[in-house]
Enzyme design. Structure first.
Site, short mmCIF file in Angstrom:
data_model
loop_
_atom_site.label_atom_id
_atom_site.label_comp_id
_atom_site.label_asym_id
_atom_site.label_seq_id
_atom_site.Cartn_x
_atom_site.Cartn_y
_atom_site.Cartn_z
N SER A 648 27.77 54.91 24.46
CA SER A 648 27.97 54.61 25.87
C SER A 648 26.68 54.15 26.56
O SER A 648 26.73 53.73 27.73
CB SER A 648 28.52 55.85 26.60
OG SER A 648 27.61 56.92 26.53
N LYS A 691 29.83 61.29 34.62
CA LYS A 691 28.61 60.47 34.66
C LYS A 691 28.35 59.95 36.08
O LYS A 691 27.20 60.00 36.57
CB LYS A 691 28.74 59.31 33.68
CG LYS A 691 28.72 59.74 32.22
CD LYS A 691 28.94 58.57 31.29
CE LYS A 691 28.89 59.01 29.83
NZ LYS A 691 29.12 57.91 28.89
#
EC number: 3.4.21.53
Length: 821
Positions: A648, A691
């Site tokens: 990611s 996140k």
């Protein structure tokens, strides 16, 4: 060229539409008509339970806490009640081979009946037999036999005594037995008198004594034969008397089992054994059974499984499936310093208890118990339960033990486990696929639409009722649904993890009762969610404090070349949270190598290493397709001290590299997450909500400026279920969430400079980021060529001199003809 999307607040969180919830509280909602969202699993369960052939046992897949056991117990419990109760099983003594107890199979309820009737029979025998042997009739017959024996004994010795007297010999009976002595004139002679007799008389007496002694010895040998005959007659009398007393009692028991030949044969064996051991009953005081007396316990019935016909099939769940708990065991008792046992000490296992029904087991617990898995497989393959002691199998002890007859097994086994456990067993254990042919895979989530909103509300009502909780208002249910979408990690899904749902409802109920409310409201659900997060918030707060104090270097304003804010997610104790991490890149002249410092330091996982190699391949194909690669670069996560795993961060790493090459700074007010492929497309990642919130919390603590935000993959828009405070900040323009689909979009957004589009000749627009990268790489290529030309000339000169020297040495050598001369 940009197609970058700044997401509107309604894209950041999908709230519930009130029109989908047409109730005031969950008290109005009925129970769900079916198990919500588990159609595939329910069909598999129906097939697995319905097929009676070998191997059609169930393995129920799904994460722990998904409600698998509750669903199975409900379905199987209802089915078991409608089924016939299984036959009962019991162990009885094998009188010919006591170490091999015999297993009897009886219709439901009959094994318990046999057990009670045998206990009653023994109690009656202990009363009737002594009373029979104390009767006048028995005593008279026994005395008649004794009198007859005594008369025979006396007649024989009297006749021998009379004959001895005729030969002047006396037959004397002493405490030590019989002896012969000389006589004269009707008187027994002593030694002096005997010596005084004439020699001819002594000779005659000695001859007579010798003959009489032979007769006496012959008669004494006959006495044991008479004793044996007497004992046989007494034993025969005892059997006749005992049979008269026992037979009608045994016949009373037989009348209840005339339809069971094996039980009838066993009762015949009991009757014969009682007759052989009748003395044990005669010696026992009335009504008393000595503890541990095997003479009486040998007639008991050890019931392993028996239930009434109305109870249906058994359903057994074992939480500690050890070897002995599964197949049973043989216990021992200490007697005179030795461990002994008998068939009454055979204890059933869960396979016995579930025989004819269902056995439910947790797979991971079975595998953690030594030999349990192999024992379960062996029982299912052979369709029998054989009780064996592990200690005896491995010769670890030396005790008296048993070899019980195996019991036929007819059971449906249901195993529960995670998916990885199922697939691992399927690949590694060849027996697994033969025994567990039906996987019931429970869904993790449910599609989120109006119809499923209503179904989920009924599910919430059912869970609340089953746990005795307060009813929930409509707003509370809506907030629960939104949180379950967040737990699913997808705005278009609803989590079906029942433990998480039940925990949330219980804690919301606690807060509602704390304020003495009659129903759970939205505020109670919000407080419960906040409390759950706060309990796991220590690590996150410490990390954020370190960033605010400058210990962990994370910028949220300004711009830096080769530096970008990446995002990562960590999980502690069931709680996940996101945090920013500084990613830096350095570039210089080289041979096309991108060094992943995390990998070189063995702090990078395989997936992360793959992602770095993928972005390196993208860089080479995008910028060095017409010239040799001349770039050397290094990438690292700053101030990370554990393993970095996942792909990611590959978009962030690519942007850092491009920024370093182009010397275009990246806005530190933005953080970026996303995975990239070899064509520069940005791919979806996990943990997107955590996140975004992690970077938002840091920015909010430092003060929101309206410039901060997060860049995410466009494919992750459907997963957004952000906290309400994040959505409010986005609605007010103080924080932003951007979605991108390509690397160029991310670069353009992070730098504020157009990425640039290549024309037909592959030339990028001037002053674009991509054009600057190409210019830098061209500079590197020129420097490399300039450096390579003198090196090539030097290498050529070196090769020419080496060749010349080789030729000179060859010319200096004498020829073969010269040496001959």
């Amino acid at each position: 060229m940009t197609h970058t999307l700044r997401l509107t607040p309604d894209c950041l969180r999908r709230t519930c539409d009130p029109k989908h919830f047409d109730f005031i509280t969950t008290e109005e909602l009925p129970e769900p008509e079916e198990i919500v969202g588990q159609d595939r699993a329910l069909e598999a369960i129906r097939v697995g339970v319905g097929i009676g052939h070998d191997g059609y046992n169930l393995f129920v897949l799904g994460p722990t806490g998904a409600g698998k056991r509750t669903v199975l117990e409900r379905i199987i419990g209802a089915r078991a009640k409608a089924e016939h109760a299984p036959d009962g099983w019991c162990y009885v003594n094998d009188f010919e081979q006591p170490h091999k107890p015999h297993a009897l199979r009886l219709p439901p309820g009959r094994a318990t009946t046999l057990h009670h009737e045998m206990d009653q029979l023994v109690e009656e025998l202990k009363v009737v037999i002594p009373a029979t042997f104390e009767s006048d009739s028995y005593r008279a017959q026994a005395e008649r036999i004794d009198t007859e024996f005594n008369e025979r004994h006396e007649r024989a010795f009297a006749a021998l005594g009379d004959e001895a007297q005729r030969h002047n010999v006396a037959l004397i009976r002493t405490p030590m037995g019989f002896s012969l002595a000389p006589m004269h004139g009707g008187e027994t002679l002593n030694e002096e008198q005997y010596e005084a007799l004439p020699p001819n008389e002594r000779a005659a007496i000695e001859a007579s004594i010798g003959g009489l002694k032979e007769q006496l010895e012959k008669l004494l040998r006959q006495v044991p034969v008479w004793h044996k005959e007497r004992r046989e007659r007494i034993r025969s009398l005892n059997r006749e008397v005992a049979l008269a007393a026992v037979s009608h009692l045994v016949d009373d028991v037989k009348r209840d089992f005339t339809d069971l030949p094996l039980v009838m044969a066993y009762l015949d064996a009991v009757q014969l054994d009682v007759l052989d051991n009748v003395d044990a009953f005669r010696k026992t005081p009335e009504g008393e059974m000595p503890a541990g007396d095997s003479v009486f316990s040998r007639y008991r019935v050890n019931v392993l499984l028996d239930q009434e016909a109305a109870m249906g099939a058994p359903v057994v769940f074992q939480d500690f499936p050890s070897y002995q708990n599964l197949i049973g065991r043989v216990e021992h008792r200490a007697m005179f310093g030795t461990l002994v046992t008998d068939f009454t000490l055979i204890k059933p296992g869960d396979l016995h208890r579930a025989n004819g029904g269902y056995l439910l087991l947790e797979m991971d617990k079975v595998l953690r118990q030594p030999f349990a898995w192999e024992a379960l497989k062996r029982a299912l393959f052979k369709r029998e339960v054989r009780i064996e002691s592990l200690a005896e199998m491995f010769s670890m002890v030396s005790t008296v033990s048993l070899e019980p007859e195996p019991i036929a097994l007819d059971v449906k086994v249901v195993l529960f486990g995670d998916r990885w456990l199922y697939y691992m067993l399927y690949e590694l254990d060849p027996d697994f696929a033969q025994l567990f042919k039906v996987p019931a895979d429970f869904e993790d989530d449910l599609p989120r639409d109006g119809a499923n909103h209503a179904r989920y509300a009924r599910l919430v009502a059912s869970v609340a009722r089953s746990h005795g909780l307060l009813p929930l208002s409509r707003d509370a249910v809506m907030r629960v649904v939104e949180q379950q979408a967040r737990n699913a990690g997808d705005a278009e899904k609803l989590s079906l993890h029942m433990r998480t749902l039940a925990d949330l409802l219980r804690e919301a109920d606690f807060h509602a009762r704390d304020r003495q409310a009659q129903a759970v409201e939205r505020q109670d659900v919000v407080r419960a969610i906040a409390a759950q997060l706060a309990r796991h918030d220590r690590v996150r707060e410490h990390l954020r404090e370190a960033m605010l104090r400058g210990t962990l270097l994370i910028d949220t304003d300004g711009a830096r070349a080769g530096q970008v804010n990446g995002l990562w997610v960590t999980q502690f104790g069931g709680a996940a949270f996101g945090q920013p991490a500084r990613i830096t890149a350095r570039t210089h002249l080289g041979e096309g190598e991108v060094v992943d410092i995390q990998r070189e330091a063995k702090l990078g996982g395989n997936i992360h290493s793959k992602a770095v190699m993928t972005l390196a391949a993208y860089l080479t194909a995008r910028y060095s397709s017409t010239q040799p690669p001349c770039l050397a670069a290094s990438l690292t996560f700053e101030q990370t001290y554990g393993e970095v795993e996942g792909d990611s961060a590959s978009v962030a790493e690519l942007c850092a590299l491009v920024s370093s090459l182009s010397d275009v700074p990246i806005k530190q007010s933005l953080a970026v997450t996303g995975s990239i492929n070899q064509y520069g497309e940005v791919q979806a990642i996990g943990g997107v909500n955590e996140k975004i919130e992690g970077f938002f919390d840091l920015c909010a603590a430092r003060g929101l400026t309206g410039e901060q935000g997060v860049v995410i993959p466009r494919a992750n828009i459907k997963h957004l279920m952000l906290r309400e405070d994040v959505v409010e900040a986005a609605a007010a323009g103080r924080f932003h969430v951007y979605a991108v689909a390509s690397a160029d979009e991310a670069i353009e957004l992070l730098t504020g400079v157009p990425a640039g589009v290549a024309d037909a000749q592959g030339v990028f627009a001037p002053d674009s980021v991509n054009a600057r990268v190409c210019a830098k790489l061209a500079t590197y290529a020129a420097a490399r060529r300039a450096f390579a030309q003198p090196m090539r000339a030097m290498m050529l000169r070196h090769k020419w001199h080496a060749a010349a020297n080789s030729y000179s040495r060859a010319s200096a050598k004498p020829h073969k003809g010269d040496r001959d001369e």
